[in-house]
Design a protein around this motif. Structure first.
Motif, PDB file in Angstrom:
ATOM      1  N   GLU A   1      24.706  18.972 -27.551  1.00 12.67           N
ATOM      2  CA  GLU A   1      24.587  18.373 -28.881  1.00 12.67           C
ATOM      3  C   GLU A   1      24.245  16.878 -28.828  1.00 12.67           C
ATOM      4  OE1 GLU A   1      27.668  21.549 -30.901  1.00 12.67           O
ATOM      5  OE2 GLU A   1      28.295  19.459 -30.742  1.00 12.67           O
ATOM      6  N   ILE A   2      24.791  16.170 -27.831  1.00  9.37           N
ATOM      7  CA  ILE A   2      24.540  14.711 -27.812  1.00  9.37           C
ATOM      8  C   ILE A   2      23.324  14.339 -26.953  1.00  9.37           C
ATOM      9  CG2 ILE A   2      26.952  14.086 -28.270  1.00  9.37           C
ATOM     10  CD1 ILE A   2      27.209  13.326 -25.286  1.00  9.37           C
ATOM     11  N   ALA A   3      22.681  15.345 -26.344  1.00 12.35           N
ATOM     12  CA  ALA A   3      21.578  15.068 -25.394  1.00 12.35           C
ATOM     13  C   ALA A   3      20.513  14.106 -25.952  1.00 12.35           C
ATOM     14  CB  ALA A   3      20.937  16.373 -24.930  1.00 12.35           C
ATOM     15  N   PRO A   4      20.030  14.291 -27.193  1.00 16.21           N
ATOM     16  CA  PRO A   4      18.932  13.424 -27.650  1.00 16.21           C
ATOM     17  C   PRO A   4      19.312  11.943 -27.707  1.00 16.21           C
ATOM     18  CG  PRO A   4      19.159  15.357 -29.086  1.00 16.21           C
ATOM     19  CD  PRO A   4      20.356  15.345 -28.178  1.00 16.21           C
TER      20      PRO A   4
ATOM     21  N   THR B   1      13.584   7.822  -2.272  1.00 20.50           N
ATOM     22  CA  THR B   1      13.213   9.078  -1.610  1.00 20.50           C
ATOM     23  C   THR B   1      12.333   9.922  -2.540  1.00 20.50           C
ATOM     24  OG1 THR B   1      14.045  11.130  -0.617  1.00 20.50           O
ATOM     25  CG2 THR B   1      15.398  10.199  -2.353  1.00 20.50           C
ATOM     26  N   ASN B   2      11.515  10.773  -1.941  1.00 20.04           N
ATOM     27  CA  ASN B   2      10.632  11.624  -2.754  1.00 20.04           C
ATOM     28  C   ASN B   2      11.202  13.014  -2.933  1.00 20.04           C
ATOM     29  OD1 ASN B   2       8.616   9.714  -3.012  1.00 20.04           O
ATOM     30  ND2 ASN B   2       7.889  10.162  -0.924  1.00 20.04           N
ATOM     31  N   ASP B   3      12.288  13.321  -2.203  1.00 16.52           N
ATOM     32  CA  ASP B   3      12.781  14.703  -2.196  1.00 16.52           C
ATOM     33  C   ASP B   3      14.069  14.815  -3.015  1.00 16.52           C
ATOM     34  OD1 ASP B   3      13.299  17.301  -1.649  1.00 16.52           O
ATOM     35  OD2 ASP B   3      12.831  17.145   0.495  1.00 16.52           O
ATOM     36  N   ILE B   4      13.897  15.022  -4.322  1.00 13.43           N
ATOM     37  CA  ILE B   4      15.062  15.033  -5.227  1.00 13.43           C
ATOM     38  C   ILE B   4      15.037  16.311  -6.065  1.00 13.43           C
ATOM     39  CG2 ILE B   4      16.302  13.765  -7.041  1.00 13.43           C
ATOM     40  CD1 ILE B   4      14.367  11.374  -6.316  1.00 13.43           C
ATOM     41  N   THR B   5      16.209  16.924  -6.206  1.00 13.57           N
ATOM     42  CA  THR B   5      16.375  18.096  -7.069  1.00 13.57           C
ATOM     43  C   THR B   5      17.483  17.767  -8.061  1.00 13.57           C
ATOM     44  OG1 THR B   5      15.798  19.545  -5.222  1.00 13.57           O
ATOM     45  CG2 THR B   5      16.953  20.568  -7.072  1.00 13.57           C
ATOM     46  N   GLY B   6      17.312  18.171  -9.314  1.00 12.98           N
ATOM     47  CA  GLY B   6      18.347  17.944 -10.324  1.00 12.98           C
ATOM     48  C   GLY B   6      18.958  19.259 -10.765  1.00 12.98           C
ATOM     49  N   LEU B   7      20.219  19.215 -11.145  1.00 16.00           N
ATOM     50  CA  LEU B   7      20.911  20.433 -11.622  1.00 16.00           C
ATOM     51  C   LEU B   7      21.898  20.025 -12.707  1.00 16.00           C
ATOM     52  CD1 LEU B   7      22.432  23.332  -9.647  1.00 16.00           C
ATOM     53  CD2 LEU B   7      23.992  21.938 -11.014  1.00 16.00           C
ATOM     54  N   ASP B   8      21.930  20.811 -13.779  1.00 15.18           N
ATOM     55  CA  ASP B   8      22.904  20.535 -14.846  1.00 15.18           C
ATOM     56  C   ASP B   8      23.223  21.832 -15.586  1.00 15.18           C
ATOM     57  OD1 ASP B   8      23.808  17.686 -16.300  1.00 15.18           O
ATOM     58  OD2 ASP B   8      23.920  19.433 -17.615  1.00 15.18           O
ATOM     59  N   ALA B   9      24.406  21.845 -16.209  1.00 12.94           N
ATOM     60  CA  ALA B   9      24.835  23.037 -16.950  1.00 12.94           C
ATOM     61  C   ALA B   9      24.322  23.027 -18.388  1.00 12.94           C
ATOM     62  CB  ALA B   9      26.357  23.097 -16.954  1.00 12.94           C
ATOM     63  N   SER B  10      23.828  21.875 -18.848  1.00 11.03           N
ATOM     64  CA  SER B  10      23.395  21.784 -20.252  1.00 11.03           C
ATOM     65  C   SER B  10      21.874  21.865 -20.364  1.00 11.03           C
ATOM     66  CB  SER B  10      23.900  20.460 -20.847  1.00 11.03           C
ATOM     67  OG  SER B  10      23.079  20.056 -21.914  1.00 11.03           O
ATOM     68  N   ALA B  11      21.406  22.873 -21.103  1.00 12.19           N
ATOM     69  CA  ALA B  11      19.954  23.034 -21.291  1.00 12.19           C
ATOM     70  C   ALA B  11      19.403  21.836 -22.067  1.00 12.19           C
ATOM     71  CB  ALA B  11      19.686  24.333 -22.042  1.00 12.19           C
ATOM     72  N   GLY B  12      20.198  21.314 -23.005  1.00 14.16           N
ATOM     73  CA  GLY B  12      19.741  20.180 -23.816  1.00 14.16           C
ATOM     74  C   GLY B  12      19.516  18.938 -22.966  1.00 14.16           C
ATOM     75  N   MET B  13      20.445  18.646 -22.056  1.00 16.15           N
ATOM     76  CA  MET B  13      20.295  17.473 -21.189  1.00 16.15           C
ATOM     77  C   MET B  13      19.092  17.678 -20.261  1.00 16.15           C
ATOM     78  SD  MET B  13      22.615  15.259 -21.985  1.00 16.15           S
ATOM     79  CE  MET B  13      23.466  14.180 -20.905  1.00 16.15           C
ATOM     80  N   LEU B  14      18.925  18.907 -19.761  1.00 17.96           N
ATOM     81  CA  LEU B  14      17.810  19.183 -18.837  1.00 17.96           C
ATOM     82  C   LEU B  14      16.458  19.021 -19.533  1.00 17.96           C
ATOM     83  CD1 LEU B  14      19.127  22.233 -16.777  1.00 17.96           C
ATOM     84  CD2 LEU B  14      18.652  19.936 -15.923  1.00 17.96           C
ATOM     85  N   GLU B  15      16.435  19.361 -20.819  1.00 21.28           N
ATOM     86  CA  GLU B  15      15.174  19.219 -21.569  1.00 21.28           C
ATOM     87  C   GLU B  15      14.731  17.754 -21.572  1.00 21.28           C
ATOM     88  OE1 GLU B  15      14.116  20.082 -26.081  1.00 21.28           O
ATOM     89  OE2 GLU B  15      15.482  21.570 -25.198  1.00 21.28           O
ATOM     90  N   VAL B  16      15.715  16.838 -21.786  1.00 27.46           N
ATOM     91  CA  VAL B  16      15.397  15.403 -21.778  1.00 27.46           C
ATOM     92  C   VAL B  16      14.949  14.987 -20.371  1.00 27.46           C
ATOM     93  CG1 VAL B  16      16.318  13.078 -22.180  1.00 27.46           C
ATOM     94  CG2 VAL B  16      17.135  14.978 -23.594  1.00 27.46           C
ATOM     95  N   ALA B  17      15.677  15.457 -19.346  1.00 28.05           N
ATOM     96  CA  ALA B  17      15.362  15.074 -17.954  1.00 28.05           C
ATOM     97  C   ALA B  17      13.962  15.549 -17.555  1.00 28.05           C
ATOM     98  CB  ALA B  17      16.409  15.663 -17.018  1.00 28.05           C
TER      99      ALA B  17
END
Ligand SMILES: C[S@@+](CC[C@H](N)C(=O)[O-])C[C@H]1O[C@@H](n2cnc3c(N)ncnc32)[C@H](O)[C@@H]1O
Length: 223
Positions: free
Chosen positions: A12-15, A67-83
């Motif tokens: 909900e607060i992602a934006p 570094t060029n080798d980065i992976t992101g992971l999160d439980a919130s679809a809303g936060m991931l959309e912004v990322a």
């Protein structure tokens, strides 16, 4: 609070998350991130990094300088959309820290900034960090921790976190509950020392607070 409820709140607060972060921390979160990553790089070079609970990608922004080798992971679809909008070239996973979708020994570094406090089964997540880190891999934790003792400064910080921050965060995000959760979750969380002791199977290299702030940094090596 249940894990699903916490994740829904971040959806909900992602934006408005980034804007509120900058304002309520007076921009100092950027300084903590930079210092923490620079310190981590004393223990590893050119690492393959997994940023757990990556949110909108603020830690990834700093990692990208090193570094060029980065992976992101999160439980919130809303936060991931912004990322994903911010970093279209980075691979992101929608998953819980307690159940990492990676093979054993996949990463040199796992970072988790202002995320571990929100993980309900913290011991399970720590086991997972250990599993997916390579031999002698590094875990970097940045987190708000509970003080060992209450000083005048800490009382002032708590007043700001309990009374002022929820109002500012609530007005901008239109979700006051989420910003009331923040001080409550810190008060219910561990001290720096207690959190360090939870890291079974890791050797603590650094465990310290940042000056004038409730933020702590832990750097630990997998043993
Ligand atoms: C305060 S934000 C921090 C985001 C980012 N790391 C930063 O430093 O700005 C916490 C993040 O943790 C995520 N989160 C909460 N519980 C989680 C879990 N169990 N597994 C993975 N991510 C989680 C939330 O969705 C949210 O994006």
């Amino acid at each position: 609070m249940q894990q699903e409820k916490i994740v829904k709140m971040f959806d909900e607060i992602a934006p408005s998350y980034d804007l509120v972060n900058r304002i309520v921390s007076f921009g100092s979160d950027k300084i903590w991130r930079e210092k923490a990553i620079k310190e981590t790089l004393k223990y590893t070079k050119n690492p393959k990094v997994l940023d757990v609970a990556c949110g909108s990608g603020d830690m990834i922004e700093v990692w990208k300088k090193y570094t060029n080798d980065i992976t992101g992971l999160d439980a919130s679809a809303g936060m991931l959309e912004v990322a994903k909008k911010r970093f279209p070239d980075i691979k992101f996973y929608h998953a819980l820290a307690q159940y990492l979708p990676f093979e054993d020994k996949s990463f040199d570094v796992i970072s988790i900034s202002f995320g571990i406090r929100n993980v309900v089964e913290i011991d399970k997540a720590i086991e997972e960090f250990k599993r997916v880190l390579k031999k002698e891999g590094i875990l970097l934790i940045l987190e708000f921790t509970k003080p060992d003792k209450k000083t005048a400064l800490r009382n002032a910080i708590d007043f700001y976190s309990n009374k002022i921050l929820p109002k500012i965060g609530g007005i901008i995000s239109k979700n006051q509950e989420a910003y009331e959760y923040l001080p409550n979750s810190i008060n219910n969380f561990y001290t720096l020392n207690e959190l360090s002791q939870k890291l079974k199977g890791f050797e603590i290299k650094v465990a310290r607070n940042f000056n004038l702030s409730p933020t702590s940094m832990i750097i630990a090596k997998k043993i």
